[in-house]
Each structure stands twice: as structure tokens, then as C-alpha cells.
Enzyme design. Sequence first.
Site, PDB file in Angstrom:
ATOM      1  N   ASN A   1       0.823  -1.214   0.000  1.00 48.43           N
ATOM      2  CA  ASN A   1       0.000   0.000   0.000  1.00 48.43           C
ATOM      3  C   ASN A   1       0.857   1.264   0.000  1.00 48.43           C
ATOM      4  O   ASN A   1       0.344   2.373   0.017  1.00 48.43           O
ATOM      5  CB  ASN A   1      -0.967   0.017   1.187  1.00 48.43           C
ATOM      6  CG  ASN A   1      -0.274   0.125   2.531  1.00 48.43           C
ATOM      7  OD1 ASN A   1       0.957   0.087   2.621  1.00 48.43           O
ATOM      8  ND2 ASN A   1      -1.065   0.270   3.590  1.00 48.43           N
TER       9      ASN A   1
ATOM     10  N   LYS B   1      -5.467 -20.697   2.436  1.00 45.77           N
ATOM     11  CA  LYS B   1      -6.371 -21.837   2.666  1.00 45.77           C
ATOM     12  C   LYS B   1      -7.145 -22.173   1.394  1.00 45.77           C
ATOM     13  O   LYS B   1      -7.270 -23.353   1.021  1.00 45.77           O
ATOM     14  CB  LYS B   1      -7.338 -21.496   3.806  1.00 45.77           C
ATOM     15  CG  LYS B   1      -8.369 -22.579   4.088  1.00 45.77           C
ATOM     16  CD  LYS B   1      -9.407 -22.076   5.079  1.00 45.77           C
ATOM     17  CE  LYS B   1     -10.579 -23.029   5.180  1.00 45.77           C
ATOM     18  NZ  LYS B   1     -11.692 -22.467   5.977  1.00 45.77           N
ATOM     19  N   ARG B   2      -7.652 -21.145   0.723  1.00 47.80           N
ATOM     20  CA  ARG B   2      -8.426 -21.385  -0.505  1.00 47.80           C
ATOM     21  C   ARG B   2      -7.556 -22.024  -1.578  1.00 47.80           C
ATOM     22  O   ARG B   2      -7.993 -22.934  -2.297  1.00 47.80           O
ATOM     23  CB  ARG B   2      -9.005 -20.061  -1.021  1.00 47.80           C
ATOM     24  CG  ARG B   2      -9.817 -20.204  -2.314  1.00 47.80           C
ATOM     25  CD  ARG B   2     -10.416 -18.889  -2.750  1.00 47.80           C
ATOM     26  NE  ARG B   2      -9.434 -17.949  -3.234  1.00 47.80           N
ATOM     27  CZ  ARG B   2      -8.923 -17.953  -4.475  1.00 47.80           C
ATOM     28  NH1 ARG B   2      -9.303 -18.892  -5.345  1.00 47.80           N
ATOM     29  NH2 ARG B   2      -8.053 -17.052  -4.853  1.00 47.80           N
TER      30      ARG B   2
ATOM     31  N   GLY C   1      -6.516 -16.786   4.805  1.00 49.51           N
ATOM     32  CA  GLY C   1      -7.712 -17.206   4.067  1.00 49.51           C
ATOM     33  C   GLY C   1      -7.402 -17.472   2.609  1.00 49.51           C
ATOM     34  O   GLY C   1      -7.899 -18.443   2.018  1.00 49.51           O
TER      35      GLY C   1
ATOM     36  N   GLY D   1       6.622   1.538   2.093  1.00 47.05           N
ATOM     37  CA  GLY D   1       7.337   1.030   0.931  1.00 47.05           C
ATOM     38  C   GLY D   1       7.547   2.111  -0.112  1.00 47.05           C
ATOM     39  O   GLY D   1       6.926   3.174  -0.078  1.00 47.05           O
TER      40      GLY D   1
ATOM     41  N   ASP E   1      -3.961  -2.751   0.195  1.00 47.42           N
ATOM     42  CA  ASP E   1      -3.817  -2.835   1.649  1.00 47.42           C
ATOM     43  C   ASP E   1      -4.359  -4.191   2.087  1.00 47.42           C
ATOM     44  O   ASP E   1      -5.535  -4.495   1.871  1.00 47.42           O
ATOM     45  CB  ASP E   1      -4.616  -1.699   2.296  1.00 47.42           C
ATOM     46  CG  ASP E   1      -4.433  -1.630   3.800  1.00 47.42           C
ATOM     47  OD1 ASP E   1      -4.168  -2.675   4.430  1.00 47.42           O
ATOM     48  OD2 ASP E   1      -4.573  -0.531   4.363  1.00 47.42           O
TER      49      ASP E   1
ATOM     50  N   THR F   1      -3.035  -4.395  10.476  1.00 46.91           N
ATOM     51  CA  THR F   1      -2.208  -4.994   9.427  1.00 46.91           C
ATOM     52  C   THR F   1      -1.720  -6.371   9.850  1.00 46.91           C
ATOM     53  O   THR F   1      -1.741  -7.324   9.056  1.00 46.91           O
ATOM     54  CB  THR F   1      -1.017  -4.075   9.087  1.00 46.91           C
ATOM     55  OG1 THR F   1      -1.511  -2.805   8.646  1.00 46.91           O
ATOM     56  CG2 THR F   1      -0.145  -4.694   8.006  1.00 46.91           C
TER      57      THR F   1
ATOM     58  N   TYR G   1       2.694  -3.116  17.628  1.00 45.56           N
ATOM     59  CA  TYR G   1       3.576  -3.945  16.792  1.00 45.56           C
ATOM     60  C   TYR G   1       3.869  -5.272  17.474  1.00 45.56           C
ATOM     61  O   TYR G   1       3.681  -6.342  16.884  1.00 45.56           O
ATOM     62  CB  TYR G   1       4.879  -3.188  16.523  1.00 45.56           C
ATOM     63  CG  TYR G   1       5.823  -3.898  15.591  1.00 45.56           C
ATOM     64  CD1 TYR G   1       5.530  -4.037  14.237  1.00 45.56           C
ATOM     65  CD2 TYR G   1       7.029  -4.418  16.055  1.00 45.56           C
ATOM     66  CE1 TYR G   1       6.408  -4.677  13.379  1.00 45.56           C
ATOM     67  CE2 TYR G   1       7.914  -5.059  15.194  1.00 45.56           C
ATOM     68  CZ  TYR G   1       7.602  -5.192  13.863  1.00 45.56           C
ATOM     69  OH  TYR G   1       8.468  -5.840  13.010  1.00 45.56           O
TER      70      TYR G   1
END
Length: 323
Positions: free
Chosen positions: A36, A107-108, A104, A40, A60, A94, A147
Amino acid sequence: MARKKRILVTGGAGFLGSHLCEKLVDGGHEVLCVDNFYTGDKENLAGLLGSPRFEIIRHDITFPLYLEVDEIFNLACPASPIHYQYDPVQTTKTSVHGSINMLGLAKRLRAKILQASTSEVYGDAEIHPQDETYWGRVNPIGPRSCYDEGKRCAETLFFDYRRQHNLSIKVARIFNTYGPRLRPDDGRVVSNFIVQALTNQPITIYGDGQQTRSFCYVDDVIDGLVKLMDTNDEVVGPVNLGNPSEVTMMGLAELVIELTGSRSAIEFKPLPLDDPRQRQPNIKLARDRLGWGPSVPLRDGLVETIAYFENFIIAADRAGAAA
């Protein structure tokens, strides 16, 4: 010949992420960089933009992402105190929501996924050096908690997805890392000291300078991440990745002054709340299971990092003069 893979790197435009993207592309893999651009920078990826095996997506990871990949390196999260404390709620989201979304996706796809965790999960440690069996001593309500606790919760999620969904996971606990592409304004000690030394400003040491850290050069850490991902599923982690050679903050400041030829004086300021007194990894597990250990001495790595910052400062000065 090793199979070429399609690999997703979240936080791929950051300090560690950009070096990882380069290594994976150089290895012949197709790499999707997701970032995002909160911390970076596209400049970190300038050398990859012409490669047909590299792609950037602005996204994001606190929002779901739908892609088709073979592996996921989850590096997305601001890692310096200045940046992760600026928006602590987003930092926690985050680590937590981002991990849920990436898990997720894995997993898919039944994809292998690696979490870039941190030595901060050990907090202000009561044992020294720190090994992976230590549960840590972390303040859950302090200014660093967004954090520290966010990364601890991410580790929990990764292991629960493994237990509940039989997901192939890897968890790396990364200790202090330095090298080219550190941001000059990120507040981390190596970048602070080098920028201050190159500009002959006072070098700021918080506390008495006797607190210690262990610094690992970025190339060594990236090599460790790739080796961990490429091991069989029996090696899950957490695995410490860092350099066990310990140095005091005073010792680091004196070495940076020497290598830069700086006229900087040393200035002492109060130690921030919850700042760890010492940090040193026990890397026996990484040596035994990954065949990994750091190879770049601190002095050599600092020379490379100083050269990067010299060029960065010169370029910034030229841009300012031209404006």
C-alpha cells in the site's frame, strides 16, 4: 531443476520485501508484489520493473485479496517505531486482519505461507540469548504494543490455521536487520547513526549506550527466509533469523563514526518506554534445520549501507538544489 513458482510478497516494496522480490525473480520465479506504499517505495523495485516475471499491485492487506499463487511471503507491516506508532490501530490491523486475509487466501489455494514475525515478540527479555521456546515479556498496553502484540497475535493465527485447517505455514522471527534501502527517516538505530554521522550531526544514543542489539545484514536474512520457505513441512518454526554477534549502542556509534570519518559528537537522551535492554538470537535451530547462519560481518555490511546512504543524501541534495 526446481519448479518455478508464482509467489506473492506482501510488503514487497519495503526494505526486506524489495530484496526478497529481487532474489525470487533472480531465481526464475514469477513474483507479485503487493504494497500500500505506506512505508514502501517504488524506487526500491526500480531494478525489477522491466522484468516480465515481476508485477506490482497497490493494495492494503487489511482488505481481502483474490489471486492465484503457489506461495505467500507475508511481510506487510511497518517495522520501525516511528512508523508503527504513527497509526497504532492500523499497525495492529495490518498484523491481525492482514494475517487473516492472507491465511484465508492460502487456505483457498492450499498454498504455503510464511509469516515474517519479529524478535519483538520476546519483548524486554528475561533470558539471554533468546531462543524460540521463550514466551517473551511484552507490555500489552504500551506504545510498542501495536507492533509487538500484533505480531504475537499473527503467530497465534498462523498456528491455529495449521491446527484447524492443516495449512502449510512457516514462521520466521527476524532480529535487527540493516542494509541498503533502509529509510533514512525510519528512526531505526543503524539508519539514524549513519545519517547523523554523514551530516556531522550529534549521534543520538538513548539511555547509557550499554544496551545491546545484534545486527544481521539484509542479504543473510533474505537467504534465511527463502531457505525456511523451501524446507519440508516438518520445519514450521518459529525460527530465529539474526546475527548472534552482540554489540552495544555505544560500540555501534563509534564504529559508524570511524567508517564515515565523521566529526559527530555523541549525545545521550532518555531511554524510550519498553525499549529492550538486550537482544541476541539463539540461532541453533536455524543452523540445525535450515543449514543457515549469517555470513556478512558487521563492519562489511555497514560499509555497504553507508555507501547507499551517501548516494541517497547526494541525490537528495541535488534534487533540492534543482528545485
